[in-house]
Design an enzyme around this catalytic site. Structure first.
Site, short mmCIF file in Angstrom:
data_model
loop_
_atom_site.label_atom_id
_atom_site.label_comp_id
_atom_site.label_asym_id
_atom_site.label_seq_id
_atom_site.Cartn_x
_atom_site.Cartn_y
_atom_site.Cartn_z
N LYS A 114 0.82 -1.21 0.00
CA LYS A 114 0.00 0.00 0.00
C LYS A 114 0.86 1.27 0.00
CE LYS A 114 -4.05 -2.25 0.98
NZ LYS A 114 -3.77 -3.69 1.04
C1 LIG Z 1 -4.40 -4.84 0.55
C2 LIG Z 1 -3.66 -6.13 0.58
C3 LIG Z 1 -3.93 -7.16 -0.35
C4 LIG Z 1 -5.05 -7.08 -1.35
O1 LIG Z 1 -4.83 -6.12 -2.34
P1 LIG Z 1 -6.04 -5.65 -3.29
O2 LIG Z 1 -5.49 -4.54 -4.10
O3 LIG Z 1 -7.13 -5.19 -2.37
O4 LIG Z 1 -6.46 -6.81 -4.10
C5 LIG Z 1 -3.14 -8.28 -0.30
N1 LIG Z 1 -2.15 -8.43 0.61
C6 LIG Z 1 -1.88 -7.47 1.53
C7 LIG Z 1 -0.81 -7.69 2.52
C8 LIG Z 1 -2.62 -6.28 1.54
O5 LIG Z 1 -2.35 -5.33 2.46
#
Ligand SMILES: *Cc1c(COP(=O)(O)O)cnc(C)c1O
Length: 464
Positions: free
Chosen positions: A112
């Site tokens: 993120k």
């Molecule tokens: C947010 C997240 C995901 C999922 O990602 P999306 O873009 O919502 O599909 C997978 N793994 C981790 C560790 C995350 O923080």
């Protein structure tokens, strides 16, 4: 570049307008009206670029002349200077042309950070230019909250309110959010689950009359287009390092809200040769059932070792379905109104396109732990549970062992020690910059599970 809603019911918007909002007024998500397309020759010419330089190449057409090149460069360079690895997104080999793309070297240890470091700075830039202030409101099941707080806390022009379900996030995830200091930062622990938090946020966006007149809400979850945009970059970066674009590569992506894999789909549409795109899910497997069997029925939400993927209905899937519906907003709006309720599949001809674009697999908790243990034993690499699901899904679906298969490692294992200890391994240490996390002072407010409790809190705490 202009943006349109997936439901076709509102006028086109600029990048800045889309950045400063959440859903489109008609309930759809914003997508670019067209994608830039690059030749192999052009992509190949990017091979020697640093990560920030590559990011500028990839994102500039989506922003156009709305932000001067020098200013955009400064934003991108400052964002990726926060990462703890010289490559920003390093690749590790598991042998047999299998690779792991480590996306957890940012400040909050999950992918993120790639988007939210940039989003925070973009917001500050645009708001300063417009002499405007906004309120960020977001719900998190863990990783989005800390990355958003970390990306936005320096901006004097935002007040940021993050809802998490009280007592339902991991200790590390909670501490990462509640120890962020700043008089514009507010953590709300809602007495409910993640779905309750998301429902409250959605309702607050739909009726913003509780805010002062000169304020508006901005979304930081992946319905915000800027999140998707920044994630396209590492698909190009990884492919270029493994012989692309002359050589095709495949990606396996741990998937929750479908934001990360959607960025991979866009990279492919933009001309990057990608062979397979694998949607990796946990027990919450609606996307896997849909891709494998055209089954879009909604089941009960299950709690798993990979909580960031504990999602029933993925918001960004609508962006992809918009293409499957040949960008017919009215037809898609009709599908979305019934999806998961009385409409459990799409017409066969449309589904065949989905099945041709994606592979998929669902991986349960026991297998997740087995993969964590076996990869540690064979390669000395400690995967977090989300990344382990990606590796397993890649192995189950891989068609051609000569094509490099890259799994996106979405989080650092120290964030999810429950799965690591369940796999029989020692709980991993936090990286140096977070080593004292458990000694830091926490600040959060417990609020009732209601829209009013949250909007009252925002009203009384947003700075005037
Ligand atoms: C947010 C997240 C995901 C999922 O990602 P999306 O873009 O919502 O599909 C997978 N793994 C981790 C560790 C995350 O923080």
């Amino acid at each position: 570049m202009k943006y349109q809603s997936t439901r076709g019911g509102c006028p086109e918007q600029s990048f800045e307008q889309v950045l400063l909002t959440g859903l489109a007024p008609d309930g759809g998500l914003y997508v670019p009206t067209e994608l830039p397309h690059y030749s192999m020759q052009e992509i190949a010419s990017w091979r020697e670029l640093s990560y920030p330089e590559l990011a500028l190449k990839v994102i500039t057409p989506f922003i156009g002349d709305e932000i001067p090149a020098a200013d955009l460069r400064a934003i991108i360079e400052a964002s990726y200077a926060q990462f703890n690895h010289a490559d920003v997104a390093p690749l590790q080999s598991l042998g047999n042309e299998e690779y792991v793309l480590e996306l957890f070297h940012g400040p909050t240890l999950a992918f993120k950070d790639f988007a939210l470091q940039v989003l925070g700075r973009l917001l500050d830039y645009v708001l300063t230019k417009r002499d405007k202030r906004v309120v960020i409101l977001g719900a998190t099941s863990g990783d989005t909250g800390s990355a958003a707080l970390e990306g936005c806390r320096h901006s004097d022009r935002v007040d940021i309110f993050i809802l998490h379900p009280h007592n339902r996030v991991s200790d590390v995830q909670r501490k990462q959010m509640t120890t962020v200091q700043g008089d514009n930062v507010f953590n709300l622990a809602v007495e409910g689950n993640f779905d309750d938090c998301q429902r409250i946020v959605k309702a607050a966006f739909a009726d913003q009359s509780f805010l002062a007149e000169d304020r508006q809400l901005v979304a930081v979850n992946s319905i915000n287009w800027a999140r998707i945009l920044m994630q396209i970059v590492y698909y190009f970066s990884a492919a270029l390092r493994l012989g692309g674009p002359e050589k095709a590569v495949s990606f396996s992506v741990p998937t929750g809200n479908f934001g990360d894999i959607y960025a991979g789909y866009l990279a492919k549409q933009m001309g990057l040769p990608i062979d397979q795109l694998v949607v990796a899910t946990n027990k919450n497997d609606i996307l896997h059932r849909f891709i494998a069997h055209n089954d879009y029925s909604v089941t009960e939400l299950a709690k798993t070792y990979s909580p960031s993927m504990d999602i029933l209905v993925s918001s960004n899937f609508e962006r992809y379905l918009f293409d499957v519906y040949d960008r017919d907003g009215a037809a898609l709006a009709d599908f979305m109104a019934h999806a998961g309720k009385d409409l459990l599949s799409v017409p066969a001809a449309r589904w065949e396109r989905v099945a041709a674009m994606f592979d998929s697999a669902a991986v349960d908790d026991d297998t997740t732990c087995e993969v964590i243990a076996s990869v540690k034993a064979e390669n000395g690499m400690l995967l977090d549970p989300h990344s382990a699901i990606g590796v397993e899904a890649a192995r189950r679906t891989r068609r051609d062992s000569a094509v490099p298969m890259i799994t996106l490692a979405t989080a650092h294992p120290a964030k999810f020690s429950e799965a690591i200890t369940a796999a029989g391994l020692a709980s991993p240490a936090l990286p140096e910059h977070l080593a004292d996390l458990f000694e830091r002072e926490e600040q959060f407010s417990v609020v009732a599970n209601s829209l009013e409790a949250v909007t009252d809190f925002v009203k009384s705490h947003a700075r005037s």
